[in-house]
Scaffold this active site. Sequence first.
Site, short mmCIF file in Angstrom:
data_model
loop_
_atom_site.label_atom_id
_atom_site.label_comp_id
_atom_site.label_asym_id
_atom_site.label_seq_id
_atom_site.Cartn_x
_atom_site.Cartn_y
_atom_site.Cartn_z
NE ARG A 30 21.54 -25.67 75.86
CZ ARG A 30 21.31 -25.19 74.63
NH1 ARG A 30 20.22 -25.56 73.97
NH2 ARG A 30 22.14 -24.33 74.07
CB THR A 41 25.02 -19.99 77.73
OG1 THR A 41 24.31 -19.23 78.72
CG2 THR A 41 26.48 -20.12 78.16
CG ASP A 42 23.92 -22.76 72.55
OD1 ASP A 42 23.32 -21.70 72.78
OD2 ASP A 42 23.47 -23.62 71.76
N GLY A 43 25.55 -20.10 72.06
CA GLY A 43 25.94 -19.22 70.96
C GLY A 43 27.07 -18.29 71.36
CG ASP A 53 30.00 -22.65 69.62
OD1 ASP A 53 30.98 -23.24 70.12
OD2 ASP A 53 28.96 -23.26 69.29
#
EC number: 3.2.1.-
Length: 409
Positions: free
Chosen positions: A219, A155-157, A160
């Site tokens: 997270r 998810t973080d990628g 961003d």
Amino acid sequence: MKKDTKLRLSWKSLIVVCLVISILPAGSAFAAVNKPFPQHTTYTSGSIKPNNVTQTSMDNSVKNKWDAWKTAYLKPAGTGKYYVKYNSDGETVSEAHGYGMLFTVLMAGYDSNAQTYFDGLYNYYKAHPSAINPYLMSWKQNSSFQNIEGEDSATDGDMDIAFSLLLADKQWGSSGTINYLQAAKDIINAIMDNEINQTQWTIRLGDWANSGSYNTATRPSDFMLNHLKAFQQATGDTRWTNVIDKTYTIINSLYTGYSSSTGLLPDFVVYSGGVYKPAAANFLEDANDGNYNYNSCRTPWRIATDYLITGDSRALTQLNKMNSWIKTKVSSTPGSIKDGYKLNGTVFGSYNSGAFYAPFGVSAMTSSTYQSWLNSLWSHTASSAAEDYYEDSIKLFSMIVMSGNWWTY
């Protein structure tokens, strides 16, 4: 003769124009840079920046770190594509890819090739879709640019990448080769569909995390509140308010219940017995999944950035507790910050990692109480030697924010 002279001059002018166009990087020949680096954004009233160096000095330090980062990690990946080399094996992950896309759009104006790099990174992202939702990015590739370790997302990628596309729309407009705004909306909607638990309104670990304990896990390093607010603004999807509100609730629940003396957040969070709590050892990565380790070291940067931009103070108590705790813990010496703490403040790390000390510089911007501490953190970060991709990326992001050069959709 006058006519012939004019004709010859017009042909010469045309040749000069063609030559100029031919030496400009592809994709940037006609795109104006609307928000060139440096930006010198005005942050929330009462927040501070380093005042032991000039603004020009800070801008130059960011430029130097960017030049070094680009040389070390931004690499071609075949015709029209770029990727971020995140380890010595030449592999990459979507997290690194999102970092690269953010850096290139933020450094445009200083870096004349920024749009070429950005479009090449975009093309690489499009060439590596998740098998679950093609608008999301498959999380890992080897040095041959083949998807490995599962064709699903992190998810973080994706967050961003989505945010960088919104910034690209503001930076260059969306009427060129790539419709940045539409591309942003496509991935934002995919994040909502596959990476948000729409019962709990929590941010999932990836599009694969949709069953069992993973379905409700989250997270804190993904708590990119500034991104979430931009997603809502760009799409008009009011469900993002649910995610924003729940994210703040979890931050404060963890702080009150598990780190009231430090303000630290764990690497991973699980939902159990009706409450959110730090994950047990080896929940996903290693024995420190419930501690402040190499994921949550990013939270002071991610969470404080939203306060600096929007003034939303719902996490301010937690941030200020963390600021005062770490300053006291290391006796105001950034070089004494270590890479790993339990939520009660017990240290278990041994290395002075830039991934840990630099983000504390962003959180120190919340109050003039921390001015000398912020100055020390800036100087320690700006003068630091190169480390690895992860540390160098987090240092650069932290310096962009500390120098007043972060901006948002």
